[in-house]
Design a protein around this motif. Structure first.
Motif, short mmCIF file in Angstrom:
data_model
loop_
_atom_site.label_atom_id
_atom_site.label_comp_id
_atom_site.label_asym_id
_atom_site.label_seq_id
_atom_site.Cartn_x
_atom_site.Cartn_y
_atom_site.Cartn_z
N VAL A 511 0.95 -1.18 -0.08
CA VAL A 511 0.02 -0.18 -0.04
C VAL A 511 0.87 1.09 -0.06
O VAL A 511 1.93 1.41 0.74
CB VAL A 511 -0.98 0.15 1.14
N ILE A 512 0.54 2.16 -0.95
CA ILE A 512 1.19 3.60 -0.93
C ILE A 512 0.10 4.56 -0.34
O ILE A 512 -0.98 4.68 -0.71
CB ILE A 512 1.75 4.03 -2.29
N ILE A 513 0.96 5.24 0.53
CA ILE A 513 -0.16 6.38 1.25
C ILE A 513 0.47 7.96 0.74
O ILE A 513 1.70 7.94 0.88
CB ILE A 513 -0.24 6.40 2.79
N GLY A 544 -2.26 -4.94 -8.65
CA GLY A 544 -2.86 -5.27 -7.51
C GLY A 544 -2.38 -4.48 -6.23
O GLY A 544 -2.77 -4.73 -5.03
N GLY A 545 -1.80 -3.40 -6.41
CA GLY A 545 -1.45 -2.30 -5.24
C GLY A 545 -2.43 -1.77 -4.72
O GLY A 545 -3.43 -1.63 -5.37
N GLY A 546 -2.39 -1.19 -3.80
CA GLY A 546 -3.31 -0.36 -3.02
C GLY A 546 -2.97 1.24 -2.93
O GLY A 546 -1.66 1.34 -2.28
N GLY A 640 -8.24 1.71 -4.98
CA GLY A 640 -7.93 3.23 -4.45
C GLY A 640 -8.83 3.51 -3.41
O GLY A 640 -9.84 3.22 -3.43
N VAL A 641 -8.17 4.23 -2.37
CA VAL A 641 -9.12 5.02 -1.13
C VAL A 641 -8.61 6.28 -1.45
O VAL A 641 -7.60 6.85 -1.28
CB VAL A 641 -8.76 4.19 -0.02
N TYR A 642 -9.83 7.40 -1.00
CA TYR A 642 -9.57 8.62 -0.82
C TYR A 642 -10.12 9.09 0.35
O TYR A 642 -11.25 8.51 0.73
CB TYR A 642 -10.16 9.49 -1.99
N ALA A 643 -9.57 9.91 1.07
CA ALA A 643 -10.21 10.59 2.39
C ALA A 643 -9.49 12.02 2.23
O ALA A 643 -8.51 12.48 1.93
CB ALA A 643 -9.44 10.14 3.75
N SER A 644 -10.62 13.00 2.65
CA SER A 644 -10.41 14.50 2.45
C SER A 644 -9.77 15.11 3.32
O SER A 644 -9.62 16.28 3.39
CB SER A 644 -12.07 14.92 2.46
N GLY A 645 -9.37 14.42 4.54
CA GLY A 645 -8.51 14.54 5.63
C GLY A 645 -8.07 13.46 6.73
O GLY A 645 -8.46 12.30 6.19
N ALA A 659 -8.68 0.95 5.84
CA ALA A 659 -8.41 1.14 4.39
C ALA A 659 -7.39 0.71 3.90
O ALA A 659 -7.10 0.25 2.62
CB ALA A 659 -8.26 2.78 4.40
N ILE A 660 -6.19 0.42 4.77
CA ILE A 660 -4.86 -0.20 4.35
C ILE A 660 -5.11 -1.70 3.92
O ILE A 660 -4.80 -2.06 3.08
CB ILE A 660 -3.76 0.19 5.31
N LEU A 661 -5.92 -2.26 4.96
CA LEU A 661 -6.43 -3.72 4.72
C LEU A 661 -7.16 -4.16 3.40
O LEU A 661 -6.84 -4.68 2.42
CB LEU A 661 -6.86 -4.29 6.01
N TRP A 662 -7.94 -2.94 3.33
CA TRP A 662 -8.93 -3.05 1.96
C TRP A 662 -8.19 -2.77 0.59
O TRP A 662 -8.22 -3.71 -0.10
CB TRP A 662 -10.11 -2.15 2.15
#
Lengths: 727, 727
Positions: A511-513, A544-546, A640-645, A659-662
């Motif tokens: 996972v990349i943040i 397959g990355g997150g 992909g996951v997005y969070a506004s803050g 979110a990381i696991l998903w």
């Protein structure tokens, strides 16, 4: 088990309170006694059976040498405040607005060679025929100015009061005590002086076991003002402004071939703060300074070792150029590194440093009548026990994940006399630390397989840190993300855009943040204009990355989107450039794995606004007033996951973990070694088969943890409690 | 006074309701009867004693000609939605996501000549050897694609369903009624057809007194989608996308020497919406289209005049290229201009058009069962009387300041039969209008001496308008400022950066307002990098001018500040670039002239955040959580005011008025001809010595107005009332 009840604890001793010192050393299980700024250790303490740490700051250690060698004082560039020309001549008072007890204009090094004058309205430099300096008046006169344009002067200033001692002096009202001046070890003469000073010092301190350098040479940049409403004009924990001198610039150019000017440092008056994308030249300068500090610092450490003593370094104050996460750090041969810590990511920052044997945390509260904001601590109205518990709750979760070898306190020991419950609590805390420390012996807590990488411009060099303490920049969301990650069962590493360009994405990263606002060093700025970066991450996610984006991930003003990875995140931001573009009318999801532990109203502190979904393939997990707060999307074989803050809290930390696991398709990891109550956390040590469960708050909590066989373990924890269970 | 009780009112007649038509014409004092979309006028109405307006839209008037000349249909460029290449070949379905009943790909004009294919990840155009189109499939195949890059195709599309009739057709469920197609008058053949069609039409309509063109040729840009959750993909009231064709592009290049490409229109997929800073090329294109529309439109008007009829133009729908605020507009020789209006700035927009004798407002509500958002109007649950009052309250304040000659309604007249109170209210409203209209005869309401200039990229061309109706973009603060200004006793003009560069700031301007977010056409974008603009305004303020900045005035990422006029505004914005710079610790003002009528909590809807004062010379008038909301500052002999947002409301309108007076040093102007109750407003007509006082709300209000002798006049007004008093 002696090491569970004694040792690994540094006590601040105090002359005049010898009995108290030795009594508390016994009670808290200390094995080391240290001095602090403002305290000394008496012969009785020094000759006791404890190891002794002695603080030493060589750049301000001998003011007589500094006074006799004023041309060897440390320097930096300053920019005069912008002035609008109302005539065709303009006189600029260089130090206007700056604290004149901190700075003195350097007229020794030819101003015409080293300074620069700018018309900031046009951005053009003024040629040297059109300006003249006046040494007596401390001014620059600019002729042939264009009326109504703004002008500034970049000039060199000596620092005539060392920043940290200035702060201590003023804060503690030290009155007419002499102002200590910082000397610059860049000059061979200064190096000779410092080596001989240290040699004598080592001879004079036979009881000292550990020289505690605070720290090496160059303080973080801290510019003071003369206006009581702007006492501190600028402070950045990791910018290199205080390492500048004509001599160093000349050496730098010889060594690297790079010509660096005042304007490279002044940068339009913005300077080069850590939150911004660093320029190539500044990175080169940092590297040059790091190399020098390591080389000469290493000589000092060698000298300490020659005397059979150990050398520890304090990871604050004059830490610039040390760079504990640079590959050169091991070359210092330090024996230990000490970090003052308020919270979890600072503990991880210390724990993660390679190339030293001992990592030590100096805990808060500092033994001082008042705290950082002037609030009472060890005086009437203060509750240092509660403070200590609250700090420890923040730090302890990090110590479940990564080992540190020692903890300690600092300050005036006698202040604890009026707070017996504090004295008792520190005993408990020290025992708890020793127990936690022991768990890491020949063991490593279980983490989710694969790595989580935080992607920034700085990468590994700014692991577990943005710039300074979290309370200084609570608005920087990555501080909160770091804090959450610091206590999660994850292997975390920090990667950079340069690293991706050079070597691609490390194989073990799942996972990349990417978290930050537009054009910050954390989000990435112009790096997102680089097709090689965008396509490398796109391909990696497709395989397959997150990818988790927070705030303005992958944002840059380029091409047909604002978030360059909008195809992965599923959202983009309306910044006013596409007001006429209608937005997709989404239907929010009613449930999603990521949100299952989010029961209260989602609170990110501040949210990035005007986030819209790009099409119907994005799952909207949370939204407010038509702006997306959390979204999830599949992209080929990845997610992909997005969070506004993001704001650090138990619920949000769990949400990030989910979110990381998903994102990495590892939802099943939640089935074991996770507490079902988000106010508690746990770590599993496989070699000893121990499950450690902690209660991070001031209420009793009950939680269930499933072990790897799927069996439920029920635990009830008192406030702040820790339980260790055979799993 | 006949003109106070009759005339200047246009009634929508309806065949089948002849008695109602004539009865209401009498009651409302109409002098004109018009048809509407969906209604016809019968012989009985046509031959009555009223003037007749007939609507005419020549580009969709004869569908048989359109069908026979499909190559003369109107066109535009579209960009296919970005697709990520997962292989080295990519097939793009051009119209995917677009409404296929609106668009048909134009394969007639050589795609290789007119289209462009882009790698949007690199920003590079794909050479034509690497793509091929398939007419049958409606696709483009790109070869040698780079995996994981995004690709788009710019292509030409015919519009096969005219936008406004498509909207009416779908909204009213017209079923299998034929789809009207828009023809392009750019071709000589189309012009010949339209002239002969009009000639015959004029012969066939002997009763018509006024040809009401709705409007000329090119609709505002309105791109529909095929996804029910994205029915309308893009709409911009003033962008010129619908005026494009290979023929026009060729003519344009011949005439101007400028080569314009698909990408100039597509602009990375952002298109060129009115809210953004226009490019030079697009401005040139607009000028070219304006010239063509004026020239050929003028021929049509001449033909109307030849038949002894008048020509009015509707200032909406196919208005693109007409540009009523361009210097060419007078060359049409229109006799009147009609604007549908919801609020004050729209009324001023109509009233301010030069070069026509008659300005007419088409009021709301439209006589239709439902309103714009589908809410009931003339059907069960509707309250058209209240709607009419609310709209009239918004519009009336504008009519105190600027004269229009006529008002009217539109729609299905028979719907009013069930709403007798509406019928009565319109009589009252019409009488009120005629009274207001009369006040302007040989008189001009008092205004504060000197002009207030709104500075934008568009200047005069977008006077009293951003893009479209206020309810479409409530987030655009300039809409709210325009609305406030529209009813204030001020001479307002709209100036541009180009104008300042060419001619400086007009002599009679006392205050400049700059309102908008970063890089918008309203704020100014890169214009603020131009030293000539910055220094011209700086000098002008230094010499006594007033500068009011709202949201992100003078903002651009350049030099040492974000607001380039921070030295005048006294504030700047932290956008994350200077996080390490400490901010001045201001003390808010306890009172200030600007805030004296602001008694409730200041509400701007949305505020720009992170505004800080630059030093101690700025007066902070309002702030929240450490961010400045309103500030004032002296600069040499002039003044600057900053507001972090603006929302139209009685209190905010008064605050803006006060800010304008303070900025220009004209505070004493508040001493006369101003109501002390902000829910009321007034206008003074000096020639007749009449004071008009209006109550803008639904409660009774009492107010005091001082006349020029300082005498107080007390007035109590019923809800919505207007009073005319000898002053």
């Amino acid at each position: 088990m002696r090491n569970k009840t004694k040792g690994f604890f540094t006590l601040p001793g105090e002359a005049g309170y010898e009995d108290l010192t030795l009594e508390l050393a016994q009670k808290w299980g200390a094995d080391v006694i240290r001095d602090s700024d403002g305290t000394a250790l008496s012969e009785k303490i020094l000759s006791s059976d404890y190891d002794i740490y002695s603080t030493l700051c060589l750049v301000r250690s001998d003011n007589s040498w500094a006074k006799a060698n004023r041309d060897k004082l440390q320097q930096n560039f300053l920019m005069s405040d912008p002035v609008v020309a109302t005539e065709n001549v303009l006189i600029i008072d260089l130090l206007k607005g700056y604290f004149r007890e901190q700075f003195e204009v350097n007229f020794n090094d030819d101003p015409k060679k080293w300074w620069q004058v700018f018309d900031r309205t046009t951005g053009q430099e003024i040629s040297e025929e059109n300006w003249e300096f006046d040494k007596e008046a401390g001014t620059v006169t600019i002729i042939n100015t264009t009326k109504w344009h703004k002008y500034t002067v970049n000039f060199l200033a000596y620092r005539i009061w060392e920043a940290i001692s200035m702060y201590n002096h003023i804060t503690n009202n030290w009155g007419d005590r002499e102002h200590l001046m910082p000397i610059d070890p860049i000059y061979p003469e200064t190096q000779d002086f410092m080596l001989s000073y240290l040699d004598k010092w080592l001879q004079d301190h036979p009881h000292t076991n550990v020289v505690r350098f605070t720290s090496m040479f160059y303080n973080f940049c801290w510019l003071w003002g003369d206006d009581p409403n702007l006492k501190h004009r600028y402070s950045d924990w990791a910018s290199y402004d205080f390492s500048v001198s004509p001599y160093a610039i000349t050496q730098f150019e010889k060594e690297t071939g790079i010509k660096i000017t005042s304007e490279d440092f002044i940068n339009n008056g913005l300077l080069n703060n850590t939150h911004n994308v660093p320029s190539e030249k500044i990175r080169a300068w940092m590297d040059y300074v790091n190399k020098f500090v390591t080389t000469f610092g290493g000589e000092l450490v060698d000298l300490v070792h020659k005397y059979g003593k150990k050398a520890y370094v304090f990871y604050d104050d004059h830490w610039v150029g040390i760079e504990p996460y640079s590959p050169r750090f091991k070359d210092f041969n330090f024996d230990g590194i000490i970090k003052c810590v308020f919270n979890a990511f600072e503990a991880r920052k210390c724990a993660g440093v390679k190339g030293v044997e001992t990592h030590e945390l100096r805990l808060h509260p500092y033994l001082f009548p008042t705290g950082l904001s002037g609030e009472p601590t060890f005086k009437a109205g203060g509750n240092p026990t509660k403070d200590a518990k609250d700090f420890w709750m923040k730090i302890r979760r990090a110590l479940l994940r990564a080992p540190v070898q020692r903890i300690g306190l600092g300050g005036y020991l006698h202040l604890v006399e009026d707070f017996p419950d504090f004295v008792d609590y520190i005993e408990e805390l020290a025992n708890e630390f020793r127990m936690l420390r022991g768990l890491h012996d020949n063991d490593k807590p279980y983490t989710v397989p694969g790595k989580v990488a935080v992607l920034t411009c700085w990468g590994n060099l700014r692991s577990w840190i943005c710039s300074g303490h979290m309370h200084e920049h609570p608005e920087v969301a990555l501080n909160h993300v770091n804090e959450a990650l610091a206590g999660l069962p994850l292997d975390v590493e920090y990667i950079s855009f340069d690293g991706i360009r050079a070597n691609g994405i490390p194989e073990d990263v799942k996972v990349i943040i990417n978290c930050g606002i537009l054009d910050s060093a954390w989000s990435g700025g112009d790096n997102w204009k680089d097709p090689s970066v965008v396509s490398a991450i796109t391909e990696w996610v497709a395989q397959g990355g997150g990818f988790i984006g927070i705030e303005e991930p992958s944002a840059t003003i380029y091409s047909s989107q604002y978030f360059q990875l909008s195809h992965i995140l599923g959202v983009d931001r309306e910044t006013g450039r596409t007001l006429s573009k209608n937005k997709y009318n989404y239907q929010p999801c009613t449930s999603h794995f990521i949100m299952e532990d989010t029961t209260e109203t989602l609170d990110f502190g501040t949210d990035i606004d005007n986030i819209y979904v790009i099409d119907g393939k994005t799952d909207v997990l949370a939204h407010e007033c038509g702006s997306i707060r959390v979204a999830a999307r599949e992209f080929v074989n990845g997610r992909g996951v997005y969070a506004s803050g993001f704001k650090f809290s138990p619920e949000n930390t769990r949400m990030l973990f989910r979110a990381i696991l998903w994102a990495s398709g590892a939802e099943k990891e939640l089935d074991c070694w996770t507490t079902d109550n988000v106010k508690t956390e746990c770590a599993y040590f496989p070699a000893s088969n121990k499950l450690v469960v902690i209660n991070n708050g001031s209420d009793s909590e009950t939680t269930i943890v499933k072990n790897s066989k799927g069996e439920s373990i029920n635990i009830t924890l008192k406030p702040y409690a820790i339980e260790i269970i055979d799993a």
